[in-house]
Motif scaffolding. Structure first.
Motif, PDB file in Angstrom:
ATOM      1  N   UNK A  82       0.821  -1.215  -0.109  1.00 30.90           N
ATOM      2  CA  UNK A  82      -0.012  -0.107   0.112  1.00 30.90           C
ATOM      3  C   UNK A  82       0.888   1.274  -0.032  1.00 30.90           C
ATOM      4  N   UNK A  83       0.703   1.999  -1.058  1.00 31.59           N
ATOM      5  CA  UNK A  83       1.614   3.310  -1.090  1.00 31.59           C
ATOM      6  C   UNK A  83       0.878   4.496  -0.654  1.00 31.59           C
ATOM      7  N   UNK A  84       1.088   5.262   0.296  1.00 26.84           N
ATOM      8  CA  UNK A  84       0.516   6.483   0.808  1.00 26.84           C
ATOM      9  C   UNK A  84       1.274   7.621   0.281  1.00 26.84           C
ATOM     10  N   UNK A  85       0.818   8.417  -0.438  1.00 30.11           N
ATOM     11  CA  UNK A  85       1.383   9.543  -1.113  1.00 30.11           C
ATOM     12  C   UNK A  85       1.074  10.769  -0.377  1.00 30.11           C
ATOM     13  N   UNK A  86       2.110  11.795  -0.117  1.00 32.46           N
ATOM     14  CA  UNK A  86       2.018  12.903   0.376  1.00 32.46           C
ATOM     15  C   UNK A  86       3.121  14.048  -0.159  1.00 32.46           C
ATOM     16  N   UNK A  87       2.303  15.091  -0.394  1.00 23.54           N
ATOM     17  CA  UNK A  87       2.997  16.339  -1.127  1.00 23.54           C
ATOM     18  C   UNK A  87       3.911  17.070  -0.180  1.00 23.54           C
ATOM     19  N   UNK A  88       5.213  16.722  -0.378  1.00 22.96           N
ATOM     20  CA  UNK A  88       6.531  17.384   0.400  1.00 22.96           C
ATOM     21  C   UNK A  88       6.309  18.897   0.107  1.00 22.96           C
ATOM     22  N   UNK A  89       5.318  19.439  -0.779  1.00 22.45           N
ATOM     23  CA  UNK A  89       5.314  21.006  -1.035  1.00 22.45           C
ATOM     24  C   UNK A  89       4.246  21.496   0.047  1.00 22.45           C
ATOM     25  N   UNK A  90       3.661  20.521   0.615  1.00 22.63           N
ATOM     26  CA  UNK A  90       2.663  21.181   1.556  1.00 22.63           C
ATOM     27  C   UNK A  90       3.327  21.846   2.611  1.00 22.63           C
ATOM     28  N   UNK A  91       3.078  22.967   3.182  1.00 22.63           N
ATOM     29  CA  UNK A  91       3.851  23.666   4.244  1.00 22.63           C
ATOM     30  C   UNK A  91       3.608  22.931   5.340  1.00 22.63           C
ATOM     31  N   UNK A  92       2.589  22.223   5.707  1.00 26.22           N
ATOM     32  CA  UNK A  92       2.154  22.106   6.932  1.00 26.22           C
ATOM     33  C   UNK A  92       1.062  20.807   6.630  1.00 26.22           C
ATOM     34  N   UNK A  93       0.931  20.135   7.865  1.00 22.39           N
ATOM     35  CA  UNK A  93       0.065  18.974   7.620  1.00 22.39           C
ATOM     36  C   UNK A  93      -1.320  19.623   8.262  1.00 22.39           C
ATOM     37  N   UNK A 126      10.106  22.073  -4.301  1.00 22.31           N
ATOM     38  CA  UNK A 126      10.756  22.630  -3.079  1.00 22.31           C
ATOM     39  C   UNK A 126      12.244  22.724  -3.047  1.00 22.31           C
ATOM     40  N   UNK A 127      12.910  23.466  -2.402  1.00 17.47           N
ATOM     41  CA  UNK A 127      14.357  23.344  -2.357  1.00 17.47           C
ATOM     42  C   UNK A 127      14.572  21.813  -1.588  1.00 17.47           C
ATOM     43  N   UNK A 132      13.644  18.450   2.822  1.00 19.98           N
ATOM     44  CA  UNK A 132      14.575  17.417   3.881  1.00 19.98           C
ATOM     45  C   UNK A 132      13.838  17.553   5.224  1.00 19.98           C
ATOM     46  N   UNK A 133      13.917  18.890   5.516  1.00 19.86           N
ATOM     47  CA  UNK A 133      13.395  19.660   6.816  1.00 19.86           C
ATOM     48  C   UNK A 133      11.687  18.979   7.011  1.00 19.86           C
ATOM     49  N   UNK A 134      10.993  19.141   6.216  1.00 18.88           N
ATOM     50  CA  UNK A 134       9.736  18.846   6.137  1.00 18.88           C
ATOM     51  C   UNK A 134       9.692  17.341   6.210  1.00 18.88           C
ATOM     52  N   UNK A 135      10.302  16.525   5.751  1.00 16.69           N
ATOM     53  CA  UNK A 135      10.374  14.913   5.770  1.00 16.69           C
ATOM     54  C   UNK A 135      10.849  14.564   7.333  1.00 16.69           C
ATOM     55  N   UNK A 136      11.954  15.134   7.707  1.00 17.67           N
ATOM     56  CA  UNK A 136      12.272  15.065   9.034  1.00 17.67           C
ATOM     57  C   UNK A 136      11.099  15.394  10.237  1.00 17.67           C
ATOM     58  N   UNK A 137      10.608  16.480   9.913  1.00 17.18           N
ATOM     59  CA  UNK A 137       9.345  16.561  10.665  1.00 17.18           C
ATOM     60  C   UNK A 137       8.219  15.546  10.757  1.00 17.18           C
ATOM     61  N   UNK A 138       8.197  15.107   9.626  1.00 20.60           N
ATOM     62  CA  UNK A 138       7.010  14.089   9.434  1.00 20.60           C
ATOM     63  C   UNK A 138       7.388  12.735  10.108  1.00 20.60           C
ATOM     64  N   UNK A 139       8.813  12.575  10.081  1.00 20.75           N
ATOM     65  CA  UNK A 139       9.361  11.355  10.866  1.00 20.75           C
ATOM     66  C   UNK A 139       9.498  11.160  12.280  1.00 20.75           C
ATOM     67  N   UNK A 140      10.280  12.330  12.666  1.00 20.66           N
ATOM     68  CA  UNK A 140      10.537  12.553  14.036  1.00 20.66           C
ATOM     69  C   UNK A 140      10.607  13.819  14.860  1.00 20.66           C
ATOM     70  N   UNK A 141       9.685  14.642  14.130  1.00 17.14           N
ATOM     71  CA  UNK A 141       9.838  16.117  14.709  1.00 17.14           C
ATOM     72  C   UNK A 141       8.923  15.984  15.950  1.00 17.14           C
ATOM     73  N   UNK A 142       8.533  17.350  16.189  1.00 17.34           N
ATOM     74  CA  UNK A 142       7.824  17.525  17.674  1.00 17.34           C
ATOM     75  C   UNK A 142       6.319  16.758  17.529  1.00 17.34           C
TER      76      UNK A 142
END
Length: 234
Positions: A82-93, A126-127, A132-142
């Motif tokens: 099952x592939x769940x797609x998420x736009x990394x271009x989104x500023x926030x969840x 995105x740059x 990478x910052x958003x990806x890290x937040x999704x994985x193990x951010x606050x």
């Protein structure tokens, strides 16, 4: 979610032209099966309507997906991935993203997490640092919205937008042992959709929104009554 690039992703994998939306309206209205070959694997890709749809409620979309999962389970056709797609271009969840991610987890169940890939799309918008910052937040951010799913066994991957990237993501899942989703188990047990974990999750959110709207309406009514008593015209 709608607009994350599901149909475009399937086009990349299969080499087939599908109906892709390029405006504000959602395009995939029905569940479609697309057959192709990836490496030595004969693949069936299943394109689903997205949640947060422009013309249908999340309840309608969940009902449609549940019916397909029920029928495929009866035919002993199980999913390898099952592939769940998420736009990394989104500023926030967004609130709807969080709600539907929660429902997705309930739909899959803990036993199927090893068959799930959380795939980020639209890296060209995105740059590298932003992405990478958003990806890290999704994985193990606050908030770590994906942390629990990763702990449960799912993997995080990036889709660059290329054919090679899309096919590699599918190939990674193709060899996995097929899984029965929690929603399929619950329906097989005789539960109604509203009684399943995914259905309960969605219904709880609907009740929360209803209570919020009722509170907002109450506040507006009180303001109107106060204004009328003071002689102010609205």
């Amino acid at each position: 979610m709608t607009g994350t690039g599901k149909t475009t992703f399937i086009e990349k994998v299969s080499g087939q032209r599908l109906n892709v939306g390029h405006n504000l309206r959602s395009c995939t209205m029905n569940i479609e099966k697309i057959r192709c070959k990836v490496g030595n694997h004969n693949i069936t890709l299943v394109d689903t309507p997205g949640f947060d749809d422009t013309s249908r409620s999340d309840t309608d979309v969940l009902i449609q997906i549940a019916h397909w999962l029920r029928d495929s389970y009866k035919e002993a056709t199980l999913l390898s991935g099952i592939i769940y797609l998420h736009r990394i271009s989104d500023l926030r969840m967004s609130g709807s993203s969080i709600k539907n991610l929660r429902m997705f987890r309930k739909l899959c169940g803990a036993e199927s997490m090893h068959n799930v890939s959380l795939v980020t799309t639209m890296w060209d918008r995105v740059t590298r640092v932003e992405g990478e910052t958003r990806e890290k937040d999704l994985m193990d951010g606050e908030n770590g919205f994906w942390r629990a799913m990763i702990s449960g066994g799912c993997v995080v991957r990036r889709h660059s937008g290329s054919v090679e990237s899309a096919r590699a993501l599918v190939a990674e899942l193709a060899g996995k042992k097929r899984t029965v989703l929690r929603l399929q188990e619950e329906i097989a047990e005789g539960k109604k959709l509203i009684e399943t974990e995914a259905g309960v999750s969605l219904n709880e959110e609907l009740l929360r929104v209803q209570r919020q709207h009722e509170e907002e309406l109450r506040c507006v009514m009180e303001e109107m009554e106060a204004a009328m008593r003071s002689g102010i015209s609205l």
